[in-house]
Design a protein around this motif. Structure first.
Motif, PDB file in Angstrom:
ATOM      1  N   SER A  50       0.679  -1.312   0.042  1.00 49.16           N
ATOM      2  CA  SER A  50       0.094  -0.144  -0.167  1.00 49.16           C
ATOM      3  C   SER A  50       0.911   1.335  -0.252  1.00 49.16           C
ATOM      4  O   SER A  50       0.709   2.313  -0.657  1.00 49.16           O
ATOM      5  CB  SER A  50      -0.896   0.044   1.192  1.00 49.16           C
ATOM      6  N   ILE A  51       1.902   1.267   0.790  1.00 52.74           N
ATOM      7  CA  ILE A  51       2.764   2.460   0.846  1.00 52.74           C
ATOM      8  C   ILE A  51       3.538   2.456  -0.538  1.00 52.74           C
ATOM      9  O   ILE A  51       3.899   3.920  -1.012  1.00 52.74           O
ATOM     10  CB  ILE A  51       3.747   2.236   1.969  1.00 52.74           C
ATOM     11  N   ALA A  52       3.926   1.501  -1.000  1.00 54.45           N
ATOM     12  CA  ALA A  52       4.291   1.452  -2.300  1.00 54.45           C
ATOM     13  C   ALA A  52       3.657   2.023  -3.562  1.00 54.45           C
ATOM     14  O   ALA A  52       3.993   2.782  -3.929  1.00 54.45           O
ATOM     15  CB  ALA A  52       4.951  -0.067  -2.814  1.00 54.45           C
ATOM     16  N   PHE A  53       2.503   1.513  -3.500  1.00 57.06           N
ATOM     17  CA  PHE A  53       1.736   2.161  -4.368  1.00 57.06           C
ATOM     18  C   PHE A  53       1.174   3.475  -4.391  1.00 57.06           C
ATOM     19  O   PHE A  53       0.793   4.077  -5.051  1.00 57.06           O
ATOM     20  CB  PHE A  53       0.401   1.106  -4.643  1.00 57.06           C
ATOM     21  N   TYR A  54       1.163   3.972  -3.041  1.00 61.57           N
ATOM     22  CA  TYR A  54       0.997   5.243  -2.521  1.00 61.57           C
ATOM     23  C   TYR A  54       1.989   6.039  -3.448  1.00 61.57           C
ATOM     24  O   TYR A  54       1.910   7.130  -3.635  1.00 61.57           O
ATOM     25  CB  TYR A  54       1.048   5.423  -0.998  1.00 61.57           C
ATOM     26  N   THR A 235      12.082   3.795   5.529  1.00 62.22           N
ATOM     27  CA  THR A 235      10.894   4.483   5.976  1.00 62.22           C
ATOM     28  C   THR A 235       9.549   3.451   6.041  1.00 62.22           C
ATOM     29  O   THR A 235       8.781   3.598   6.796  1.00 62.22           O
ATOM     30  CB  THR A 235      10.606   5.846   5.368  1.00 62.22           C
ATOM     31  N   THR A 236       9.641   2.869   4.956  1.00 65.94           N
ATOM     32  CA  THR A 236       8.481   1.937   4.706  1.00 65.94           C
ATOM     33  C   THR A 236       8.647   0.961   6.024  1.00 65.94           C
ATOM     34  O   THR A 236       7.338   0.703   6.585  1.00 65.94           O
ATOM     35  CB  THR A 236       8.468   1.200   3.701  1.00 65.94           C
ATOM     36  N   PHE A 237       9.738   0.421   6.319  1.00 61.55           N
ATOM     37  CA  PHE A 237       9.952  -0.374   7.431  1.00 61.55           C
ATOM     38  C   PHE A 237       9.358   0.140   8.967  1.00 61.55           C
ATOM     39  O   PHE A 237       8.643  -0.496   9.735  1.00 61.55           O
ATOM     40  CB  PHE A 237      11.517  -0.727   7.759  1.00 61.55           C
ATOM     41  N   SER A 238       9.677   1.423   9.064  1.00 59.30           N
ATOM     42  CA  SER A 238       9.082   2.038  10.304  1.00 59.30           C
ATOM     43  C   SER A 238       7.733   2.162  10.257  1.00 59.30           C
ATOM     44  O   SER A 238       7.061   2.140  11.259  1.00 59.30           O
ATOM     45  CB  SER A 238       9.775   3.666  10.424  1.00 59.30           C
ATOM     46  N   CYS A 357      10.796   0.780  -4.512  1.00 58.76           N
ATOM     47  CA  CYS A 357      11.880   0.449  -3.248  1.00 58.76           C
ATOM     48  C   CYS A 357      11.275  -0.038  -2.195  1.00 58.76           C
ATOM     49  O   CYS A 357      11.690  -0.969  -1.461  1.00 58.76           O
ATOM     50  CB  CYS A 357      13.124   1.662  -3.104  1.00 58.76           C
ATOM     51  N   ALA A 358       9.819   0.875  -1.910  1.00 59.34           N
ATOM     52  CA  ALA A 358       9.142   0.376  -0.582  1.00 59.34           C
ATOM     53  C   ALA A 358       8.780  -1.099  -0.883  1.00 59.34           C
ATOM     54  O   ALA A 358       8.524  -1.759   0.281  1.00 59.34           O
ATOM     55  CB  ALA A 358       8.007   1.232  -0.471  1.00 59.34           C
TER      56      ALA A 358
END
Length: 443
Positions: A50-54, A235-238, A357-358
């Motif tokens: 979701s963060i990646a497609f964001y 940042t995605t990890f966090s 990369c996310a």
């Protein structure tokens, strides 16, 4: 009343609900891990997707709102978010959440976010746009502050029913907000004749693809792209796995939600402070963005050595402040470096890199936990990524200064040439005026 104020307010409410929930995936991560009895990597995938497609859908979204307009693209985003949450509540396999929650919700969030930025840039210019974008993006941090409420919702109704409730709430709140988005006609005064003609010609003749090619040829922008690539993983990890780390450290669900809420408060303080003070800071936006990455690297390096819950909370609060700086400036840094006529497109391009990369974040971070049973190695990896990202950002600042000096020199030359033309037209009569003077003399 300036309609731009309503645009900022509507964007604030949209980010408070839609993007705030996107950044609260840490709690849903815990719910999915228990519900599907899955590994940390599997449970983290829907959130990372979701963060990646964001971010990664930025190119498509940019084309959509440039082709059909901001408001239709925004309504499409709201529809995808609500449908994504609703369909996610019925899935029986965790991999399907990567499609319903990951792709649909992430794509919808990106549409809402980029449309909001595009509208703000149209209504405000220069430092005002940076401040207004920052104010709007603080709303996502306020949304994270409601983590205890979200924890109560999951505990009371379970995650499936909670997603259905949130889907309805988002539709009721966000549709009226998007209705306030209306186009503004640009009646600005040109800086000078030559520069304005060049910008108009560039906007008219360059396609979207050509604008992207132009940007990647700029060395400073290439450094920025490298920075976003590494920052996207860390940042995605966090946003996805910190909750799992807290649970594995022995903290209860209430303690975890409290720490996540406190992180949201630190994130909010940073966003508000940077939004209000960015105009008076003696450094560039990109330099401040780099400093945020340095602080994040230091925090990640400290987490493996935390001895108790209190120390963990303090470190994560410091990290949340630096993350707030990163996310309040994530759209402003490319605007500062990219050409003026490609401001929104530059945001879309760096978001694309960030999102691509996310997608790999769970396999680089959570997979380490599944293998070793500890998140320490993941923290060291994120520390190195943030440190390298700051290096590329400072390199971008240095290269951009050189580019600005060259650009100012060219603009001064254009101004001098333009003034020379004006002076010459005033001093030397045209062929028509010469003919009139000769006729008057003969008469």
């Amino acid at each position: 009343m300036n309609w731009g104020v309503l645009i900022v307010l509507a964007g604030f409410l949209l980010h408070l609900n839609i993007i705030g929930y996107l950044y609260s995936y840490n709690l849903l991560h815990i719910q999915l891990k228990e519900s599907f009895n899955s590994t940390a990597t599997e449970a983290a995938l829907p959130g990372s997707v979701s963060i990646a497609f964001y971010a990664v859908s930025s190119l498509i979204v940019t084309w959509i709102f440039q082709r059909f307009g901001d408001r239709p693209a925004g309504f499409l985003g709201i529809t995808l978010c609500c449908v994504g949450l609703l369909t996610s509540s019925f899935v029986q396999e965790i991999w399907m959440l990567c499609l319903t929650y990951g792709v649909l919700y992430g794509f919808g969030c990106n549409a809402i976010h980029l449309v909001t930025i595009d509208m703000i840039v149209k209504y405000y210019k220069g430092i005002k746009s940076t401040r207004c974008i920052g104010i709007t993006m603080t709303a996502s941090s306020i949304g994270v502050l409601f983590s205890p409420c979200l924890e109560w919702l999951y505990t009371t109704f379970q995650w499936r029913i909670s997603l259905r409730i949130l889907s309805g709430v988002f539709a009721i709140v966000c549709i009226p907000c998007m209705s306030l988005f209306k186009e503004k006609k640009d009646n600005g005064t040109p800086r000078n004749i030559v520069t304005q003609k060049q910008e108009n010609k560039t906007r008219r003749n360059m396609s979207l693809f050509q604008k992207y090619i132009e940007m990647v040829r700029i060395p400073a922008f290439l450094c920025l792209v490298c920075s976003y690539a590494m920052s996207g993983i860390a940042t995605t990890f966090s946003f996805v796995s910190i909750g799992s780390f807290l649970t594995e450290s022995g903290l209860s669900g209430t303690q975890t939600s409290l720490i996540l809420s406190t992180m949201g408060a630190g994130d909010l303080v940073a966003r508000v402070s940077v939004s209000l003070l960015s105009q008076w800071l003696p450094i560039s936006i990109t330099s401040l963005y780099a400093i945020g990455h340095i602080v994040s690297a230091s925090s990640m390096l400290s987490l493996p050595y935390a001895i108790n819950a209190t120390v963990i909370m303090v470190i994560l609060i410091v990290f949340s402040v630096s993350r707030g700086i990163i996310f309040v400036l994530i759209a402003s840094a490319p605007i500062e470096i990219a050409p003026v006529h490609s401001s929104v497109e530059s945001v879309g391009l760096v978001y694309l890199v960030f999102g691509m990369c996310a997608l790999s974040a769970p396999y680089i971070t959570d997979n380490v936990y599944d293998i070793k049973g500890s998140y320490n190695s993941a923290f060291f990896i994120c520390c190195a990524l943030y440190a390298c990202s700051s290096f590329f950002l400072f390199a971008a600042v240095h290269l951009n200064k050189k580019n600005m000096i060259r650009r100012n020199s060219n603009e001064n030359t254009d101004c001098q040439y333009n003034q020379m033309i004006v002076n010459r037209s005033e001093e030397e009569p045209t062929e028509y005026s010469k003919e009139v003077i000769s006729r008057v003399t003969v008469i």
